[in-house]
Design a protein around this motif. Structure first.
Motif, PDB file in Angstrom:
ATOM      1  N   UNK A  11       0.833  -1.197   0.000  1.00 17.18           N
ATOM      2  CA  UNK A  11       0.000   0.000   0.000  1.00 17.18           C
ATOM      3  C   UNK A  11       0.874   1.256   0.000  1.00 17.18           C
ATOM      4  N   UNK A  12       1.903   1.245   0.825  1.00 21.81           N
ATOM      5  CA  UNK A  12       2.820   2.392   0.864  1.00 21.81           C
ATOM      6  C   UNK A  12       3.507   2.584  -0.490  1.00 21.81           C
ATOM      7  N   UNK A  13       3.935   1.505  -1.117  1.00 24.77           N
ATOM      8  CA  UNK A  13       4.564   1.601  -2.444  1.00 24.77           C
ATOM      9  C   UNK A  13       3.595   2.130  -3.485  1.00 24.77           C
ATOM     10  N   UNK A  14       2.344   1.679  -3.423  1.00 28.84           N
ATOM     11  CA  UNK A  14       1.338   2.163  -4.378  1.00 28.84           C
ATOM     12  C   UNK A  14       1.132   3.669  -4.202  1.00 28.84           C
ATOM     13  N   UNK A  15       1.126   4.137  -2.958  1.00 26.10           N
ATOM     14  CA  UNK A  15       0.972   5.576  -2.726  1.00 26.10           C
ATOM     15  C   UNK A  15       2.196   6.349  -3.200  1.00 26.10           C
ATOM     16  N   UNK A  16       3.384   5.782  -3.017  1.00 27.38           N
ATOM     17  CA  UNK A  16       4.583   6.451  -3.512  1.00 27.38           C
ATOM     18  C   UNK A  16       4.541   6.597  -5.030  1.00 27.38           C
ATOM     19  N   UNK A  17       4.110   5.542  -5.701  1.00 27.83           N
ATOM     20  CA  UNK A  17       3.992   5.596  -7.158  1.00 27.83           C
ATOM     21  C   UNK A  17       2.949   6.627  -7.577  1.00 27.83           C
ATOM     22  N   UNK A  18       1.788   6.599  -6.927  1.00 28.15           N
ATOM     23  CA  UNK A  18       0.735   7.569  -7.240  1.00 28.15           C
ATOM     24  C   UNK A  18       1.208   8.985  -6.941  1.00 28.15           C
ATOM     25  N   UNK A  19       1.990   9.158  -5.878  1.00 28.02           N
ATOM     26  CA  UNK A  19       2.455  10.504  -5.538  1.00 28.02           C
ATOM     27  C   UNK A  19       3.394  11.050  -6.609  1.00 28.02           C
ATOM     28  N   UNK A  20       4.178  10.185  -7.237  1.00 25.60           N
ATOM     29  CA  UNK A  20       5.043  10.655  -8.335  1.00 25.60           C
ATOM     30  C   UNK A  20       4.200  11.188  -9.490  1.00 25.60           C
ATOM     31  N   UNK A  21       3.119  10.480  -9.782  1.00 22.52           N
ATOM     32  CA  UNK A  21       2.210  10.929 -10.842  1.00 22.52           C
ATOM     33  C   UNK A  21       1.596  12.275 -10.456  1.00 22.52           C
ATOM     34  N   UNK A  22       1.137  12.391  -9.217  1.00 14.19           N
ATOM     35  CA  UNK A  22       0.481  13.617  -8.772  1.00 14.19           C
ATOM     36  C   UNK A  22       1.446  14.800  -8.703  1.00 14.19           C
ATOM     37  N   UNK A  23       2.680  14.548  -8.309  1.00 15.40           N
ATOM     38  CA  UNK A  23       3.672  15.630  -8.293  1.00 15.40           C
ATOM     39  C   UNK A  23       3.945  16.103  -9.722  1.00 15.40           C
ATOM     40  N   UNK A  24       4.044  15.170 -10.655  1.00 20.03           N
ATOM     41  CA  UNK A  24       4.265  15.549 -12.052  1.00 20.03           C
ATOM     42  C   UNK A  24       3.094  16.384 -12.569  1.00 20.03           C
ATOM     43  N   UNK A  25       1.876  15.997 -12.229  1.00 15.24           N
ATOM     44  CA  UNK A  25       0.699  16.775 -12.629  1.00 15.24           C
ATOM     45  C   UNK A  25       0.756  18.159 -11.989  1.00 15.24           C
ATOM     46  N   UNK A  26       1.122  18.219 -10.716  1.00 11.32           N
ATOM     47  CA  UNK A  26       1.196  19.503 -10.003  1.00 11.32           C
ATOM     48  C   UNK A  26       2.200  20.437 -10.668  1.00 11.32           C
ATOM     49  N   UNK A  27       3.355  19.905 -11.001  1.00 13.00           N
ATOM     50  CA  UNK A  27       4.390  20.732 -11.620  1.00 13.00           C
ATOM     51  C   UNK A  27       3.921  21.215 -12.997  1.00 13.00           C
ATOM     52  N   UNK A  28       3.340  20.322 -13.789  1.00 14.80           N
ATOM     53  CA  UNK A  28       2.865  20.726 -15.125  1.00 14.80           C
ATOM     54  C   UNK A  28       1.727  21.745 -15.030  1.00 14.80           C
ATOM     55  N   UNK A  29       0.883  21.614 -14.026  1.00 12.01           N
ATOM     56  CA  UNK A  29      -0.267  22.520 -13.912  1.00 12.01           C
ATOM     57  C   UNK A  29       0.153  23.945 -13.578  1.00 12.01           C
ATOM     58  N   UNK A  30       1.332  24.116 -12.983  1.00 15.76           N
ATOM     59  CA  UNK A  30       1.805  25.472 -12.683  1.00 15.76           C
ATOM     60  C   UNK A  30       1.979  26.287 -13.960  1.00 15.76           C
TER      61      UNK A  30
END
Length: 166
Positions: A11-30
């Motif tokens: 579960x922790x690994x799945x969240x780490x993977x999802x967080x990488x996706x979300x950080x990439x989206x956050x950076x692109x959305x800026x």
């Protein structure tokens, strides 16, 4: 009986993977905001949008940084006309920071861009997985103390301060 402090490693690994996706989206959305701000500066603005005007010391606590770092973020944002500082009500020694109308518009533009990209990804997921994901993500955000976007976009939760009851 399950140890409440133990979290499943998968579960922790799945969240780490999802967080990488979300950080990439956050950076692109800026880029949608076209204001040349950093992710930490944007986070400060999102906190102000969600929780309303904050004393500088409280904003620093919400950001998990020291007061001088929060002050530097706000210096840069103020130069761009995105936040304003005023004496705090009841304590003229303290500074309260709040979003300007331009700051609120920027947060909304960036959030809209982020929402569009997340919707694109979610539409690629199997429909039967979405209701469980919705519940899990609400629980996760609640456990982290995050104010949902609807609260600040609808004007709810804007009086909430550090240490205040939800």
């Amino acid at each position: 009986m399950t140890d409440p402090d133990h979290v499943d490693a998968d579960l922790a690994e799945a969240f780490l993977t999802a967080s990488r996706v979300l950080v990439a989206i956050a950076v692109r959305s800026l880029d949608a905001g076209a204001a040349d701000i950093s992710l930490p500066q944007h986070r400060a603005m999102v906190l102000l949008a969600g929780r309303g005007p904050q004393r500088m010391v409280d904003l620093a606590e919400l950001l998990g940084v020291n007061s001088s770092t929060a002050t530097r973020h706000c210096d840069r944002l103020q130069r761009r006309g995105l936040v304003q500082r005023d004496p705090a009500a009841g304590d003229r020694r303290a500074v309260q920071v709040s979003l300007t109308p331009a700051g609120r518009q920027l947060v909304e533009r960036v959030t809209d861009a982020r929402r569009r990209e997340i919707n694109r990804i979610l539409s690629a997921m199997p429909a039967h997985s979405r209701p469980k994901l919705l519940l899990a993500l609400r629980d996760f955000a609640g456990a982290a103390g995050e104010v949902p976007d609807q609260h600040w976009t609808l004007g709810w939760g804007t009086e909430r301060r550090v240490g205040a009851a939800p």
